[in-house]
Design a protein around this motif. Sequence first.
Motif, mmCIF file in Angstrom:
data_model
loop_
_atom_site.group_PDB
_atom_site.id
_atom_site.type_symbol
_atom_site.label_atom_id
_atom_site.label_comp_id
_atom_site.label_asym_id
_atom_site.label_seq_id
_atom_site.Cartn_x
_atom_site.Cartn_y
_atom_site.Cartn_z
ATOM 1 N N ARG A 1 56.940 29.366 39.632
ATOM 2 C CA ARG A 1 55.865 28.835 38.794
ATOM 3 C C ARG A 1 56.332 27.586 38.049
ATOM 4 O O ARG A 1 55.628 26.561 38.016
ATOM 5 C CB ARG A 1 55.418 29.906 37.793
ATOM 6 N N ASN B 1 52.168 27.449 43.151
ATOM 7 C CA ASN B 1 51.078 28.319 42.687
ATOM 8 C C ASN B 1 51.343 29.750 43.126
ATOM 9 O O ASN B 1 51.273 30.065 44.314
ATOM 10 C CB ASN B 1 49.741 27.834 43.248
ATOM 11 N N ALA C 1 49.776 32.381 41.371
ATOM 12 C CA ALA C 1 48.759 33.201 40.704
ATOM 13 C C ALA C 1 47.819 33.816 41.736
ATOM 14 O O ALA C 1 47.366 33.131 42.663
ATOM 15 C CB ALA C 1 47.960 32.361 39.724
ATOM 16 N N PRO C 2 47.510 35.109 41.630
ATOM 17 C CA PRO C 2 46.515 35.713 42.527
ATOM 18 C C PRO C 2 45.148 35.081 42.308
ATOM 19 O O PRO C 2 44.803 34.702 41.177
ATOM 20 C CB PRO C 2 46.511 37.195 42.113
ATOM 21 N N PRO C 3 44.351 34.926 43.360
ATOM 22 C CA PRO C 3 43.001 34.384 43.185
ATOM 23 C C PRO C 3 42.179 35.251 42.234
ATOM 24 O O PRO C 3 42.246 36.481 42.284
ATOM 25 C CB PRO C 3 42.424 34.423 44.609
ATOM 26 N N LYS C 4 41.443 34.618 41.356
ATOM 27 C CA LYS C 4 40.646 35.361 40.377
ATOM 28 C C LYS C 4 39.616 36.235 41.074
ATOM 29 O O LYS C 4 38.939 35.818 42.001
ATOM 30 C CB LYS C 4 39.958 34.394 39.424
ATOM 31 N N GLY C 5 39.498 37.468 40.585
ATOM 32 C CA GLY C 5 38.509 38.391 41.116
ATOM 33 C C GLY C 5 38.832 38.977 42.467
ATOM 34 O O GLY C 5 38.024 39.707 43.050
ATOM 35 N N SER C 6 40.043 38.700 42.992
ATOM 36 C CA SER C 6 40.397 39.178 44.334
ATOM 37 C C SER C 6 40.893 40.622 44.330
ATOM 38 O O SER C 6 40.883 41.284 45.372
ATOM 39 C CB SER C 6 41.476 38.279 44.942
#
Length: 435
Positions: free
Chosen positions: A233, A238, A240-245
């Motif tokens: 990071r 990147n 970070a997990p995709p939001k809402g996944s």
Amino acid sequence: MDDRPNLHSNQNGHRMVVEDRDNMSFQVKREVFVSRDILEREQHALFDHCWIYVGHASELKSPGEFRTRWVAGRPVIFCRDREGNIRCLINSCRHRGATVCREREGTARNFYCMYHGWTYGLDGALRSVPGEEAYPPRFDKTRMGLVAAPRLESYRDFWFVNFDPDAVDLVTYLAGAKDYIDLVVDQSPSGRMEIISGTQEYDIKANWKLLVENSVDDYHLIATHATWLNYMRNSGVNIAPPKGSGLLLPTKGLGKDLGNGHLTTDNPNYRGRPVARWISVFGEEAKADIDAIRAELVARLGEARAKRVADTNRNLVIFPNLVVNDGSSVTVRTFHPTAPDRMQVSAWALGPRGESPRARAIRLDSFLTFYGPGGFATPDDVEALESVQEGMSTWREIPWSVMTRGMAKEGEQLNTDELHLREFWIHWDRYMRES
């Protein structure tokens, strides 16, 4: 339809692996990690009957080259004879049993036993015996050569031995693992990979099966490898997990059963690959080299296959004790138990034959940064496994480990689920019950 029995037990009815699909329960008895009796049974049930990795063809470039190793509890000589044939000879003199080759590696014209001077050729044939005239008339040198492993076969330059003369052939045994070995070898323009000089060797004070689990368990990544994730990071990658996944990791990776106890994770890449996906950790000066490697892949393999090779990574377990990690770099790792709570690990970097010096430097830097004994990942994993082994001393009070993550799902299973781990244990249990 899956017709496996719900319950798995060993030959005397003492259950070690219990699968209850109706109640979505899967448990492994912790005794299997601490019992000397079970380790002795594993030697016969698994290591005497499965195909065990012995080495890579690139380690024996010329006639006379050899490597001595312990494989399946036996000292062996992995060598190339004068005609260029690869052999695996049991490293024990036919006279009184001494090891006849005591060097770790090198080039030889013969193998000479230091105890009484019996001398063997690279093909294992007994060449000379001091004072041969003192032996009785029926002494026949042609029947006293070094014993070869009963079976020796290869796939894409990966060589395996089997001490069961009646075992199924290697290609059949590898089943779906062949496709993942192909993904590794397809990285090379020549179609040949090579072991890079140097061996990592270390002991882990833990049961060998824990390293099998760890090698294909991406669920531990966030907790155990937080330092590495922070490094990535902070380097501009990147992660970070995709939001809402609903994912724990940046991409949706899968855990797969490949048949015959082999298993893998299969992940869209986010961590960079020397072949051929650039990330900022590699440095701007490496970008052109990575782009050139990618262009060669596309020209040779086509866009779809090149994308598969370059944009996915995997940790492949070939049952029972070979791991090929094809992620930040490529490493070949094998491990052998020496006690219920101890294993010896050997690991090598693997790269395309003829790779450019700059590309090789990127590969080795990636290899050491993540997989090396002083890298971000391996020390954390060793610490975690030794901590688990300490906890296993409570197996009488806490007899079972739970392995049900993802069990309620239908269809594909994530790399953070445990379907592929359960398949290892089902095959382990089958071998143990049939022994």
